[in-house]
Design an enzyme around this catalytic site. Structure first.
Site, mmCIF file in Angstrom:
data_model
loop_
_atom_site.group_PDB
_atom_site.id
_atom_site.type_symbol
_atom_site.label_atom_id
_atom_site.label_comp_id
_atom_site.label_asym_id
_atom_site.label_seq_id
_atom_site.Cartn_x
_atom_site.Cartn_y
_atom_site.Cartn_z
ATOM 1 N N ASP A 16 0.816 -1.216 0.000
ATOM 2 C CA ASP A 16 0.000 0.000 0.000
ATOM 3 C C ASP A 16 0.852 1.270 0.000
ATOM 4 O OD1 ASP A 16 0.750 -0.879 2.510
ATOM 5 O OD2 ASP A 16 -1.264 -0.903 3.354
ATOM 6 N N GLY A 170 2.951 1.422 12.305
ATOM 7 C CA GLY A 170 2.226 2.616 12.728
ATOM 8 C C GLY A 170 2.913 3.355 13.856
ATOM 9 N N GLU A 200 12.275 2.407 15.799
ATOM 10 C CA GLU A 200 12.307 3.407 14.720
ATOM 11 C C GLU A 200 12.037 4.778 15.336
ATOM 12 O OE1 GLU A 200 10.154 4.176 10.374
ATOM 13 O OE2 GLU A 200 9.211 2.818 11.802
ATOM 14 N N ASP A 278 10.958 -0.342 1.591
ATOM 15 C CA ASP A 278 9.900 0.176 2.466
ATOM 16 C C ASP A 278 8.673 0.608 1.668
ATOM 17 O OD1 ASP A 278 8.702 0.700 4.893
ATOM 18 O OD2 ASP A 278 9.817 2.527 5.305
ATOM 19 N N ASP A 279 8.612 1.866 1.255
ATOM 20 C CA ASP A 279 7.489 2.379 0.452
ATOM 21 C C ASP A 279 8.050 2.902 -0.866
ATOM 22 O OD1 ASP A 279 5.157 2.301 2.450
ATOM 23 O OD2 ASP A 279 6.660 3.417 3.581
#
Length: 331
Positions: A16, A170, A200, A278-279
């Site tokens: 996503d 999150g 993180e 990651d993204d």
């Protein structure tokens, strides 16, 4: 930069967080969703990192656009299919695609289990057309709270045979891991592997909790482990893998520069560590970019890069026979 005799893998890759700019444009128009730009070219800066901007808030805003256009389950299936295509086209031999069905469903109130099914269907369709091995990891998005994560878990466990692992992602500071101990007991009972975003935003204690209470055998990011010598020793001794994402860490301001990134510290301490994107849709990168950065900015030698490639295969949520098959395909 890439050793072609070793399988190339990407283990920390959000499905996503990898929606093509043209797909956002097309889905937005198809479903009458107001976009922040009036052309494909001017849309890109709203959904991808441009240049050296580094801000967690800016990053998350771009990420939100990727799911804002998921107006129906066909859109979800399309994005999953394109993720398989993108993995193959970037030269990967194997990728683990992780996704949060609650996050993907929330804008248009899609059924969570329906989102899970659409992702599975899209990946299956992609695998018919592209030569790459893919596994799926379900995410519980802690930022939405315990009840939402319980819903998410239900939808994911209904299709556990299509997953290899579960992740917790999150707001690490606002929603610490201990709030989800019961959720992960169910994950362990279901026989799935566990990875968790930890160390993180929070300190090393978050990583200890993920390992000792949630049951994580891999940690996403984990940059703050370097401040805890006992944890570093534990990670090395127990082969707890660190899924490192240097460019993403820079883009989210987790580190202030590549020079500040602890990748080399992990390697020197004998910790199992891999390179990941990651993204990739938000960061506008592919896996080869991360290997180039590891060479030019993190100072890794070609031999060390090859070791990182091997680490990725060792860390993968695969059986020994599947690992051997990946190597055999490169021979």
């Amino acid at each position: 930069m890439i050793n072609t005799s070793i399988p190339l893998v990407d283990l920390h890759r959000h499905l996503d967080g990898n929606v093509r700019v043209n797909t956002i444009w097309e889905l937005g128009h198809q479903h009458g969703i107001a976009l922040p730009a009036d052309s494909l070219e001017t849309l890109a800066p709203f959904v991808q990192i441009q240049g050296k901007e580094t801000s967690l808030v800016a990053f998350l805003k771009k990420l939100d656009w990727m799911v804002a256009v998921l107006a129906d389950l066909d859109a979800v299936k399309r994005v999953a299919y394109e993720n398989v295509a993108d993995a193959a086209l970037s030269g990967l031999d194997y990728a683990e695609l992780r996704f949060s069905p609650y996050y993907m469903a929330m804008n248009h109130k899609l059924p969570i289990e329906g989102v899970v099914e659409a992702v599975i269907d899209g990946v299956k369709a992609g695998l018919k057309d592209y030569q790459v091995k893919i596994n799926l990891i379900g995410i519980m998005s802690r930022s939405f709270g315990q009840a939402a994560c319980a819903q998410e878990l239900e939808g994911l466990l209904a299709h556990k045979q299509h997953l290899v692992a579960m992740d917790l992602a999150g707001d690490e500071l606002g929603f610490p891991g201990e709030l989800f101990n019961e959720h992960f007991k169910r994950v362990r009972d279901a026989g799935l592997a566990i990875t968790a975003h930890a160390g993180e935003a929070a300190g090393s204690q978050s990583m200890w909790q993920a390992i000792q209470e949630l049951g994580a055998t891999r940690i996403g990011h984990g940059v703050n482990a370097i401040h805890d010598p006992k944890l570093m020793d534990y990670l090395a001794k127990h082969r707890i893998g660190i899924e490192s994402c240097p460019t993403s860490n820079l883009h989210t301001s987790t580190v202030s520069s590549y020079a500040e990134h602890p990748f080399r510290t992990f390697m020197d301490a004998g910790v199992l560590i891999s390179l990941n994107t990651d993204d990739p849709g938000v960061s506008a990168i592919d896996i080869k970019h991360e290997y180039r950065i590891a060479k030019s900015e993190l100072g890794l030698s070609y031999a060390e890069l090859a070791q990182v490639q091997r680490n990725g295969v060792e860390m993968a949520f695969l059986s020994e026979s599947e690992r051997k098959a990946l190597y055999a395909a490169k021979a």
